[in-house]
Enzyme design. Structure first.
Site, PDB file in Angstrom:
ATOM      1  N   SER A 130      -9.139 -18.170  18.070  1.00  0.00           N
ATOM      2  CA  SER A 130      -9.995 -17.528  17.253  1.00  0.00           C
ATOM      3  C   SER A 130      -9.878 -15.800  17.987  1.00  0.00           C
ATOM      4  O   SER A 130     -10.606 -14.430  16.947  1.00  0.00           O
ATOM      5  CB  SER A 130     -11.628 -17.943  17.386  1.00  0.00           C
ATOM      6  OG  SER A 130     -12.518 -18.753  16.954  1.00  0.00           O
ATOM      7  N   ASN A 153     -10.863 -24.900  11.207  1.00  0.00           N
ATOM      8  CA  ASN A 153     -11.186 -25.781  11.843  1.00  0.00           C
ATOM      9  C   ASN A 153     -11.419 -24.982  13.471  1.00  0.00           C
ATOM     10  O   ASN A 153     -11.712 -24.949  15.267  1.00  0.00           O
ATOM     11  CB  ASN A 153     -11.005 -27.062  12.197  1.00  0.00           C
ATOM     12  CG  ASN A 153     -11.327 -28.264  11.508  1.00  0.00           C
ATOM     13  OD1 ASN A 153     -11.798 -28.974  11.340  1.00  0.00           O
ATOM     14  ND2 ASN A 153      -9.825 -27.996  10.611  1.00  0.00           N
ATOM     15  N   TYR A 154     -10.898 -24.139  13.228  1.00  0.00           N
ATOM     16  CA  TYR A 154     -10.701 -22.993  14.457  1.00  0.00           C
ATOM     17  C   TYR A 154     -10.724 -21.929  14.950  1.00  0.00           C
ATOM     18  O   TYR A 154     -10.638 -21.055  15.750  1.00  0.00           O
ATOM     19  CB  TYR A 154      -9.025 -22.696  15.225  1.00  0.00           C
ATOM     20  CG  TYR A 154      -8.913 -24.391  15.391  1.00  0.00           C
ATOM     21  CD1 TYR A 154      -8.343 -24.637  16.975  1.00  0.00           C
ATOM     22  CD2 TYR A 154      -7.785 -25.230  14.813  1.00  0.00           C
ATOM     23  CE1 TYR A 154      -8.350 -26.451  17.320  1.00  0.00           C
ATOM     24  CE2 TYR A 154      -7.304 -26.220  15.080  1.00  0.00           C
ATOM     25  CZ  TYR A 154      -7.266 -26.870  16.489  1.00  0.00           C
ATOM     26  OH  TYR A 154      -7.688 -28.044  16.700  1.00  0.00           O
ATOM     27  N   LEU A 155     -11.249 -20.985  13.126  1.00  0.00           N
ATOM     28  CA  LEU A 155     -11.651 -19.198  13.534  1.00  0.00           C
ATOM     29  C   LEU A 155     -13.146 -19.902  13.057  1.00  0.00           C
ATOM     30  O   LEU A 155     -13.837 -20.118  11.788  1.00  0.00           O
ATOM     31  CB  LEU A 155     -10.327 -18.614  12.012  1.00  0.00           C
ATOM     32  CG  LEU A 155      -9.470 -18.919  12.506  1.00  0.00           C
ATOM     33  CD1 LEU A 155      -8.342 -18.154  11.740  1.00  0.00           C
ATOM     34  CD2 LEU A 155      -9.082 -18.475  13.832  1.00  0.00           C
TER      35      LEU A 155
END
Length: 768
Positions: free
Chosen positions: A598, A725-727
Site C-alpha cells: 500500500s 488484496n494488498y492495496l
DNA sequence: ATTAATACTTAGTATCCCGCCC
DNA sequence: GGGCGGGATACTAAGTATTAAT
C-alpha cells in the site's frame, strides 16, 4: 520454467540427529527448531557454541527487548500509547473488547455527513436489540414486498413493455427506419433503467461501516440460508460410447465409469502425461472399480478412453454451438439457482454467498509438482456437511432422503457450511461474498492494522537492524528474516508437511539452496541471489544488494550446511509472529506485505501522477504504480497462451498502419503541392482531408504502440491480486478524487462493491 | 512445546461473455 | 455473423495465523 529444478532431488531427506544430541543445547535459549523435530532436515552441524563464536566479540549486552510489552516498547520509543493501536486486537486475546473503536467512530462521523436518508436505518436499529426469527423473516418478507411493489419497478416494467410493444410494431411496419429508431430508444431506455437500478442499489446497500461493531468474536446474531447447492448426480454413459481395455470393449460400473470420464475429459491436458498424475489417478480409480474390474484392469496404458474423450469434445462443441435462446434458458435457470441458494440473511440483511455450490467430484489438480495430483476428489454428500446457522432460523433442508452431518449454531465463525475434503484432508467452507459485511469489515481491519504499522515501522526497523548483531543466533536469524520480509515483501513461510504438497517455500522455510551469496555482482556489493518456488509454485528470482551485516549473517547461517538444510534453522513463523505481535498489537509477518504494497502504491502515485495529464496518461500512471506493487509482491501469471500470436498480430497491425501512414503522408505532400500550384477550393479540401487522415493514422499508431508496450510489460505480471488484496482501496479512491478520474476507470463493478466501505468514507485528503 | 485442527485470506487458472473488427 | 481478444467471473488450491489438543 525453472520449476523442474533441483528441488525435487536436491531436497535432502531428514538424516535425523537424535534428540540426545540436543542435550548439548540444553540451557541454551537458542534451540534449533529443527533439532527438536523428529523429521529434522538439519544434519550434523557444529554445535551452537561454534555457531555463536563469531558473536562473542559482539559486545551487545544480553537483550531483554524481546520480552518487552507493547507499552514498554512504545514508551521506549518515546511514542505516546496510541489510542487506536488497541484497535480490535484485544479480542484476539479473548478479552472483552473496548466497545467503540476509535477509527470507526471517526469514520462514522464522516460517513454520516454524506449519508442519504433511508428507511433502512429504522429497520436496523429496530433489530439491533434482539433478533428473533420471526422478526427477521418478517423483515425479509417486507423487503421483498417492498421491492416488488416499488413504483420504480412498476415503471421499469412499463417501460420495458412499451419497448417490447414498439418492437413488435416496428417489425411489422417499415423495417429499416423504425428498427433503427427502436434501438436508439431502447438504448435510451436501457440507460435510464441502468441508472435507476444503480440508484436503487445504492439505497439498498447495507452501510454496515456506520454501525456499531459486535463485541468479542461475535460475527452475527442471525444467520439463515438454504444450504449448499449440490452438483447433479452422475449420468451413466450411453451404450454407444465405449471404453476399451486391451482392445476389448468393457462396460464399466457407474462408479468406475464416472472416474474414467474424469480422466478422459482431461486427455488434452498436460496433466495426463505426467507419471505422478497417472499413477495417482490409476490407484484411486481402481479403488472405485468392482472386484472384476479391478482384476481385469491392471495397466493404465492398456486403457483406451478415445470414445469418452470424443464424446466430451462433442459435448463441449455442442455447448458452444447452442443458439442464443438456448443459452438464455440456461442462464435463466442458473439465475434461479443463484436466487434460491446464492444468498443468505445475515442480521436482517440479504447477503450474497461467495461459493454456495459444492465442488463437484473430479481429479485433483494441484499446482506444480504436487505429489497428490491426479487423485480422486470424491463427491460430497449431504452427510459430509456441517451446517452453521442461527438456532432460531429456518434450518436448511437436506436434499430428499439425506441428512446433514451436523447442524450447529456457532456465531463466532463466518461460514455457513463446511466439509472435509478427502485429498488433502483439509476443511472447506461456504462463506460470504467479498462485498458482504463480514468480509468487508475484516478487510477494513486489515488495512487499519497495516496503516498502524506506518507509525512504528521506523522503530521496528531500527530494532531489527540492532538484532542483526545479537549474541543469540535465534535473534539474528529472526532479524535477517524480518529484513527480507520487510524489504522484499516475502511471505512468512510456514512449515509444510513433506510429501503432502509441492515443495514450495516462504521466508522462514528458505533452504540453503535457495540463495546464493555474491560478494560482488554487476557492480553491486553484497548481493543475494534468490531462486525458489513460492506459493502456487511461482518462481521467485531476484538479485538484491543487502546490508553488509545481513550478508555476513547469511554466510554464517549457511556455514556447514548443505542442500536441503533450513537457512533459518532456529526460527519458525510462530516465533516470528509472536515477536512481532509484542512490538505492535496485531502485527504479523503478512502485515508487512500489506503495508509495503500500500505504501508503495501511494508513493508511486505521488511520484508519477500529474494533475495536468490527460486521463489516459493518468490511468497509465495508475497502472504503472499498480504494476510496481505487483512486481514487488511477485504476482505473476502464465503469459496468455495466445500471447505471442496476439503480440505478433498487434505488431503486424502496427506495421501496416505505419505503411498506411507513410502512404498518407506521401499523398498529403502531393496534395499540398497541387494545392499550392493552383489554389482550387477542391484541392484545398482534398488536402485537408489528407491531413486528417495522417493525423488519425498517427494517433492510432501511437495508441497501438502504447498498447503494445503496456501489454509487453504486463506479459507476466498480474495486477489483480494486489489490487484486490494488498492495496488499501482508500488510496485509490482518494487518488481518483484528487486527479479527477472517475472511479469506474480504476475499479469495475465487482471491485466497487467489494470496496464500498472505502468508496463511501474516503475523502481526498486520505493518507495511508 | 509440539502438533493438529480450524478458519479465513490470497492466488492463479479456466471459463464465460461481450464488444469489436474483418 | 463469426472469430478473437480481453475483461469479468467462477472456481478451488495454497497460503497465513490462531486455537485446541496432546
Amino acid at each position: 520454467m525453472g520449476g523442474e529444478k533441483q528441488y525435487k532431488n536436491g531436497r535432502r531427506k531428514s538424516k535425523t540427529r537424535r534428540l540426545d544430541d540436543d542435550d548439548q543445547y540444553s540451557g541454551d535459549v537458542t534451540k534449533s527448531k529443527k533439532t527438536l523435530k523428529k523429521t529434522s532436515k538439519v544434519d550434523k552441524r557444529p554445535k551452537s557454541e561454534e555457531m555463536e563464536k563469531p558473536l562473542k566479540k559482539g559486545e551487545t549486552p544480553e537483550i531483554e527487548v524481546l520480552d518487552i510489552k507493547k507499552e514498554n516498547f512504545e514508551r521506549a520509543l518515546g511514542q505516546p500509547k496510541s489510542e487506536d493501536s488497541d484497535f480490535q486486537m484485544e479480542k484476539k486475546k479473548g478479552k472483552k473488547k473496548r466497545k467503540d473503536d476509535d477509527f470507526r467512530v471517526e469514520m462514522k462521523g464522516r460517513g454520516q455527513k454524506r449519508r442519504r436518508e433511508s428507511e433502512r436505518t429504522e429497520g436496523v436499529s429496530d433489530l439491533a436489540e434482539g433478533h428473533t426469527a420471526e422478526k427477521n423473516r418478517k423483515v425479509k418478507r417486507e423487503e421483498e414486498e417492498q421491492v416488488d411493489q416499488a413504483p420504480e419497478m412498476k415503471r421499469k416494467k412499463k417501460v420495458k413493455d412499451e419497448i417490447d410493444m414498439e418492437a413488435k410494431i416496428g417489425n411489422e411496419g417499415q423495417a429499416v427506419s423504425v428498427k433503427r429508431k427502436k434501438t436508439k430508444e431502447e438504448l435510451e431506455a436501457a440507460k435510464v433503467l441502468k441508472m435507476k437500478k444503480k440508484e436503487e442499489e445504492e439505497q439498498q446497500r447495507w452501510r454496515w461501516w456506520e454501525e456499531e461493531k459486535y463485541p468479542d468474536g461475535i460475527k452475527w446474531k442471525f444467520l439463515e440460508h438454504k444450504g449448499p447447492y449440490f452438483p447433479p448426480e452422475y449420468q451413466p454413459l450411453p451404450d454407444d460410447v465405449r471404453f476399451f481395455y486391451n482392445g476389448k470393449a468393457v462396460k464399466l460400473s457407474p462408479a468406475a465409469e464416472e472416474v474414467a470420464l474424469f480422466f478422459a475429459q482431461m486427455l488434452d491436458h498436460e496433466y495426463t502425461t505426467k507419471d505422478v498424475f497417472r499413477n495417482n489417478f490409476f490407484k484411486d480409480w481402481r479403488k472405485e472399480m468392482t472386484h472384476e474390474e479391478r482384476k481385469l484392469i491392471t495397466h493404465l496404458e492398456k486403457c483406451d478412453f478415445g470414445e469418452l474423450f470424443q464424446m466430451h469434445k462433442d459435448k463441449v462443441e455442442a455447448r458452444r454451438n447452442m443458439s442464443k435462446e438456448e443459452k438464455q434458458i440456461i442462464k435463466e435457470a442458473n439465475q434461479k439457482i443463484v436466487e434460491e441458494f446464492g444468498y443468505c440473511v445475515l442480521d436482517s440483511h440479504r447477503e450474497r454467498i461467495g461459493n454456495f455450490k459444492i465442488e463437484p467430484p473430479g481429479l485433483f489438480r494441484g499446482r506444480g509438482e504436487h505429489p497428490k495430483q491426479g487423485m480422486l476428489k470424491k463427491r460430497i454428500r449431504p452427510e459430509d456437511i456441517i451446517i452453521n446457522c442461527s438456532k432460531d432460523s429456518h434450518v436448511p433442508e437436506p436434499p430428499m432422503g439425506h441428512q446433514w452431518k451436523e447442524v450447529r449454531h456457532d456465531n463466532t465463525v463466518t461460514w455457513l457450511a463446511s466439509w472435509a475434503e478427502n485429498v488433502q484432508g483439509s476443511c472447506k467452507y461456504i462463506m460470504l461474498n467479498a462485498n458482504s459485511k463480514l468480509k468487508g469489515e475484516k478487510d477494513w481491519e486489515k488495512y487499519e492494522v497495516a496503516r498502524k504499522l506506518t507509525t512504528c515501522v521506523d522503530s521496528i526497523r531500527s530494532q531489527y537492524q540492532q538484532d542483526l548483531k545479537s549474541k543469540q543466533m535465534k535473534t539474528r536469524q529472526r532479524a535477517v528474516a524480518l529484513y527480507f520480509i520487510d524489504k522484499l515483501a516475502l511471505r512468512a513461510g510456514n512449515e509444510k508437511e513433506e510429501g503432502e504438497t509441492a515443495d514450495t517455500v516462504g521466508c522462514c522455510s528458505l533452504r540453503v539452496e535457495h540463495i546464493a551469496l555474491h560478494e560482488r555482482l554487476d557492480g553491486d556489493q553484497h548481493v543475494v541471489e534468490f531462486d525458489f518456488l513460492g506459493k502456487d509454485c511461482i518462481r521467485y528470482y531476484n538479485k538484491v544488494p543487502v546490508a553488509k551485516k545481513v550478508f555476513k549473517n547469511l554466510r554464517l547461517f549457511m556455514e556447514n550446511k548443505q542442500e536441503g538444510d533450513d537457512l533459518f534453522d532456529r526460527l519458525t513463523t510462530s516465533e516470528l509472529n509472536k515477536h512481532l505481535s509484542s512490538l505492535m498489537l496485531g502485527l504479523t509477518a503478512k502485515v508487512f506485505r500489506t503495508y509495503n504494497a500500500s505504501i508503495t502504491l501511494q508513493q508511486q502515485l505521488r511520484e508519477l501522477s500529474n494533475a495536468s495529464d490527460n486521463q489516459a496518461q493518468k490511468l497509465l500512471c495508475y497502472n504503472r504504480a499498480n504494476r510496481a506493487v505487483a512486481v514487488l509482491c511477485n504476482h505473476q501469471r502464465a503469459p496468455p497462451k495466445t500471447f505471442e500470436q496476439s503480440m505478433a498480430n498487434l505488431q503486424a497491425k502496427i506495421d501496416s498502419r505505419k505503411e498506411q501512414l507513410a502512404q498518407a503522408k506521401g499523398e498529403l505532400k502531393q496534395a499540398k503541392k497541387e494545392a499550392k500550384e493552383n489554389s482550387d477550393k477542391k484541392l484545398l479540401a482534398v488536402m485537408e482531408k489528407k491531413k486528417r487522415t495522417v493525423q488519425r493514422c498517427e494517433e492510432q499508431l501511437l495508441r497501438m504502440e502504447v498498447q503494445a508496450t503496456d501489454r509487453e510489460e504486463n506479459k507476466q505480471v498480474a495486477l489483480s491480486t494486489s489490487k484486490l488484496n494488498y492495496l488499501d482501496p482508500r488510496i485509490s479512491v482518494a487518488w481518483c478524487k484528487n486527479m479527477d478520474v472517475p472511479l469506474e476507470k480504476i475499479y469495475n463493478k465487482t471491485q466497487r462493491d467489494k470496496f464500498a466501505w472505502a468508496v463511501d468514507m474516503t475523502e481526498a485528503d486520505f493518507e495511508f
